[in-house]
Write an enzyme that holds these catalytic residues in place. Structure first.
Site, PDB file in Angstrom:
ATOM      1  N   ASN A  23       0.816  -1.228   0.000  1.00 40.56           N
ATOM      2  CA  ASN A  23       0.000   0.000   0.000  1.00 40.56           C
ATOM      3  C   ASN A  23       0.846   1.273   0.000  1.00 40.56           C
ATOM      4  OD1 ASN A  23       0.992  -0.278   2.529  1.00 40.56           O
ATOM      5  ND2 ASN A  23      -0.914   0.204   3.589  1.00 40.56           N
ATOM      6  N   ASP A  25       3.284   2.676   1.820  1.00 37.89           N
ATOM      7  CA  ASP A  25       3.616   3.547   2.954  1.00 37.89           C
ATOM      8  C   ASP A  25       5.082   3.354   3.360  1.00 37.89           C
ATOM      9  OD1 ASP A  25       3.535   1.047   4.045  1.00 37.89           O
ATOM     10  OD2 ASP A  25       2.117   1.533   5.650  1.00 37.89           O
ATOM     11  N   ASP A  29       4.301  -5.485   4.124  1.00 38.01           N
ATOM     12  CA  ASP A  29       3.080  -5.877   4.824  1.00 38.01           C
ATOM     13  C   ASP A  29       2.590  -7.251   4.371  1.00 38.01           C
ATOM     14  OD1 ASP A  29       1.832  -5.229   2.290  1.00 38.01           O
ATOM     15  OD2 ASP A  29       2.052  -3.128   2.913  1.00 38.01           O
ATOM     16  N   ASP A  98       6.230 -16.649  13.964  1.00 40.75           N
ATOM     17  CA  ASP A  98       7.247 -16.514  14.992  1.00 40.75           C
ATOM     18  C   ASP A  98       6.541 -16.489  16.341  1.00 40.75           C
ATOM     19  OD1 ASP A  98       9.849 -15.708  16.145  1.00 40.75           O
ATOM     20  OD2 ASP A  98      10.278 -15.020  14.109  1.00 40.75           O
ATOM     21  N   ASP A 199      11.226 -18.024  19.353  1.00 38.57           N
ATOM     22  CA  ASP A 199      12.254 -17.034  19.642  1.00 38.57           C
ATOM     23  C   ASP A 199      12.913 -17.220  21.014  1.00 38.57           C
ATOM     24  OD1 ASP A 199      13.309 -14.327  18.758  1.00 38.57           O
ATOM     25  OD2 ASP A 199      12.538 -13.811  20.737  1.00 38.57           O
ATOM     26  N   GLU A 256      14.796 -21.356  18.395  1.00 35.35           N
ATOM     27  CA  GLU A 256      16.022 -20.553  18.423  1.00 35.35           C
ATOM     28  C   GLU A 256      16.585 -20.800  19.813  1.00 35.35           C
ATOM     29  OE1 GLU A 256      17.737 -16.048  17.787  1.00 35.35           O
ATOM     30  OE2 GLU A 256      16.077 -16.401  19.137  1.00 35.35           O
ATOM     31  N   HIS A 329      17.542 -12.882   9.862  1.00 32.98           N
ATOM     32  CA  HIS A 329      17.376 -11.441  10.107  1.00 32.98           C
ATOM     33  C   HIS A 329      18.292 -10.917  11.212  1.00 32.98           C
ATOM     34  CE1 HIS A 329      15.173 -13.483  13.170  1.00 32.98           C
ATOM     35  NE2 HIS A 329      15.025 -12.356  13.841  1.00 32.98           N
ATOM     36  N   ASP A 330      19.072 -11.791  11.846  1.00 35.41           N
ATOM     37  CA  ASP A 330      20.011 -11.343  12.884  1.00 35.41           C
ATOM     38  C   ASP A 330      21.464 -11.461  12.427  1.00 35.41           C
ATOM     39  OD1 ASP A 330      17.934 -10.946  14.747  1.00 35.41           O
ATOM     40  OD2 ASP A 330      18.034 -13.025  15.428  1.00 35.41           O
TER      41      ASP A 330
HETATM   42  C1  GLC Z   1      15.826 -13.332  18.691  1.00 36.23           C
HETATM   43  C2  GLC Z   1      15.402 -12.674  17.404  1.00 36.23           C
HETATM   44  C3  GLC Z   1      15.933 -11.278  17.388  1.00 36.23           C
HETATM   45  C4  GLC Z   1      15.354 -10.529  18.558  1.00 36.23           C
HETATM   46  C5  GLC Z   1      15.614 -11.258  19.874  1.00 36.23           C
HETATM   47  C6  GLC Z   1      14.743 -10.720  20.970  1.00 36.23           C
HETATM   48  O1  GLC Z   1      17.185 -13.495  18.773  1.00 36.23           O
HETATM   49  O2  GLC Z   1      15.813 -13.429  16.313  1.00 36.23           O
HETATM   50  O3  GLC Z   1      15.675 -10.606  16.195  1.00 36.23           O
HETATM   51  O4  GLC Z   1      15.913  -9.254  18.629  1.00 36.23           O
HETATM   52  O5  GLC Z   1      15.323 -12.625  19.781  1.00 36.23           O
HETATM   53  O6  GLC Z   1      13.417 -11.084  20.770  1.00 36.23           O
HETATM   54 CA    CA Z   2       2.770  -1.140   3.619  1.00 39.56          CA
END
Ligand code: GLC
Ligand code: CA
Length: 560
Positions: A23, A25, A29, A98, A199, A256, A329-330
């Site tokens: 959309n 912004d 999403d 997640d 997580d 994780e 993503h980390d």
């Molecule tokens: C996990 C996630 C990370 C987040 C952390 C706290 O390591 O992968 O992105 O910042 O937990 O939730």
């Molecule tokens: Ca958006």
């Protein structure tokens, strides 16, 4: 090991803020994900894992949840999610979400009550302790830096946060809190989720003595890991969690679980383990001594990487199944981290890494953009970073005595923002991610690295990923490549990583020259069939293969 449905999946990880903005912004999403389901299906993906989309003030981009039962408005609505489920289902793609239950946001109703009304039951949903002579209860350092304790205004009380101060830890010692969490989880699973990525799950149990330890840094603090990560007593929580939720469904769970040692793997992923699989970070974190102290860099070698991978595979194979990944993503981008010679941080390096991890025994995870070889994005000032742990690591590096330039370099190499830049769909404005300015600056290489160009180029990394997926999942070699045993090849030269996947009647060898040098490898047979290769032709000479820089192949050996 009995076969499980989730062993044959190919998982694609989506960081929703940066995947596709529907959309305009500037923020990715849920509808953006729905739009790209055909793309993922074409690639061969069978399951997606979406990072948190629940209601959140977004201090840690969704890992700070203020309402487990609702969607953050910037991502869309529950209806949008239903539509995504429906669409994905049509394409035969399953969905994992997640699950973040170690902590909530400080804007969660429970926490607000806990602060505003100390007498309410919610105070015990979190961890509050009295200060000691005007100081915090102990000297533990949070994962994102500074004390784990934050003072409550107008009280001599502190609350504990293993991550950011806006992420207060839940108190799993409280049975009523645990029941609320189980109820929430079951509600989500009933919606037809395939399962969860879970997580920071090894942080649930804290040592109940809450005592200080000798400092390990100039800030006078000590990493909280020794007292809060994978501590005795956690088995009770993890067992109950599984029994009251996951066990009721045929779902997949990927923990994780940093801090788990190989000799404990059976409890975590064995036949009656807490989870289907866990991520093993030991080789992903090879470039730093510890995942959270980015200034402790190592000078790793291919041989060391090889040993870490082999140890991991052998340990996993003894008791269960692994989750194979090189990015998330980390983490920084894999080509930038693992390919030391920048000249090969391209198709060649990226495809070598692809072959290296994709055929390990385990379920392969692909992080968005990995399939087109996206790279780290170097920023020239700390202000250009969004990620809280980058900012913290910068400050900690300065405290440790490094110069601003050195500190910035550590952050550029390791920042979590490296993999969080918007997905590069085409070479148009904002890389086709959005018509508005994206929430996080794009990597400026999108004119040369993007999906559209790679679709058009039959020699692209994207098509190479399609080939890898096809070979693993839909070829006559699939049975061996998915379920076959792992066997390390420990006889090669140091720059080569080679292993076998073996079933009753088949032996497939994976060979990667992870260096910019020419190398040689001796095969067990000269009767081979090349199944996949990142160079054009094979330089086979009897049983010797002359490997060029970052050359990688998958071959079937015809005689065992
Ligand atoms: C996990 C996630 C990370 C987040 C952390 C706290 O390591 O992968 O992105 O910042 O937990 O939730
Ligand atoms: Ca958006």
């Amino acid at each position: 090991m009995r076969k499980k449905w989730w062993q044959k999946e190919i998982v694609y990880q989506i960081y929703p803020r940066s995947f596709k903005d529907s959309n305009n912004d500037g923020i990715g999403d849920i509808n953006g994900i729905t739009e790209k389901i055909p793309y993922l299906s074409k690639l061969g993906i069978t399951m997606i894992w979406i990072c948190p989309i629940y209601k959140s003030p977004m201090v840690d981009n969704g890992y700070d949840i203020s309402d487990y039962d609702d969607i953050n408005p910037e991502f869309g609505s529950l209806e949008d999610l239903d539509y995504l489920f429906e669409t994905a289902h049509k394409y035969g793609i399953k969905i994992m979400l997640d699950l973040v239950i170690n902590h909530t946001s400080d804007e969660h109703e429970w926490f607000k009550e806990a602060i505003n009304n100390p007498e309410s039951k919610y105070r015990d949903y979190y961890i509050f302790k009295e200060g000691i002579n005007g100081n915090p209860p102990n000297n533990w350092r949070s994962i994102f830096g500074g004390s784990v304790w934050e003072k409550v205004p107008d009280e001599d009380m502190y609350y504990l946060h293993v991550f950011d101060k806006k992420q207060p830890d839940l108190n799993f010692e409280n049975p009523e809190l645990r029941e609320e969490i189980y109820h929430m989880i079951n509600g989500w699973l009933e919606k037809g989720l395939a399962g969860f990525r879970i997580d920071s799950i090894t942080f649930l149990k804290k040592d109940q003595d809450y005592s200080s330890l000798p400092a390990d840094g100039p800030d006078g603090l000590v990493t909280c890991k020794f007292k809060t990560r994978n501590r005795p007593g956690i088995e009770k929580f993890l067992h109950e969690l599984k029994e009251k939720t996951f066990d009721k469904f045929d779902c997949v769970t990927v923990g994780e679980a940093p801090g788990v040692q190989y000799d404990e793997l059976d409890e975590f992923i064995g036949e009656n383990g807490y989870f289907s699989m866990i991520f093993d970070f030991k080789y992903a974190d090879i470039d730093v001594e510890s995942g959270s102290d980015w200034f402790k860099r190592t000078n790793w070698t291919t041989k060391e990487l090889r040993n870490l991978i082999f140890n991991s595979q052998e340990a996993l194979q003894k008791v269960g199944w692994g989750a194979s990944f090189i990015e998330n993503h980390d983490q920084p981008r894999a080509v930038s981290k693992f390919i030391k010679n920048t000249k090969y941080q391209n198709y060649i390096g990226a495809s070598a890494l692809g072959i290296l991890y994709f055929f390990l025994r385990g379920t392969p995870f692909i992080y968005q953009g990995q399939e087109i070889g996206m790279k780290n994005f170097e920023r020239d000032s700390i202000e250009a970073f969004n990620d809280i742990s980058s900012i913290d690591n910068y400050e900690r590096s300065l405290q440790e005595g490094y110069t601003e330039k050195e500190a910035l370099n550590f952050v550029n190499l390791r920042s979590r923002d490296n993999t969080r830049t918007p997905m590069q769909w085409d070479s148009e404005e904002n890389a086709g991610f959005s018509e508005a300015t994206p929430w996080l600056a794009l990597n400026d290489d999108f004119k040369t690295i993007n999906v559209q160009d790679q679709i058009a180029d039959s020699n692209s990394l994207l098509h190479f990923y399609e080939d890898m997926i096809h070979l693993r999942n839909d070829s006559r070699y699939s049975n061996t490549l998915i379920y076959g045993d792992f066997k390390a090849d420990k006889e090669t030269q140091d720059n080569i990583i080679s292993y076998y996947r073996i079933s009753d009647n088949e032996n497939i060898q994976i060979i990667v020259n992870l260096s910019d040098q020419n190398e040689k490898i001796k095969l067990q047979s000269n009767d081979i069939k090349v199944l996949l290769h990142n160079y054009k032709n094979t330089k086979l000479n009897g049983t010797d293969i002359n490997l060029r820089p970052y050359e990688a192949l998958v071959i079937k050996l015809n005689e065992i």
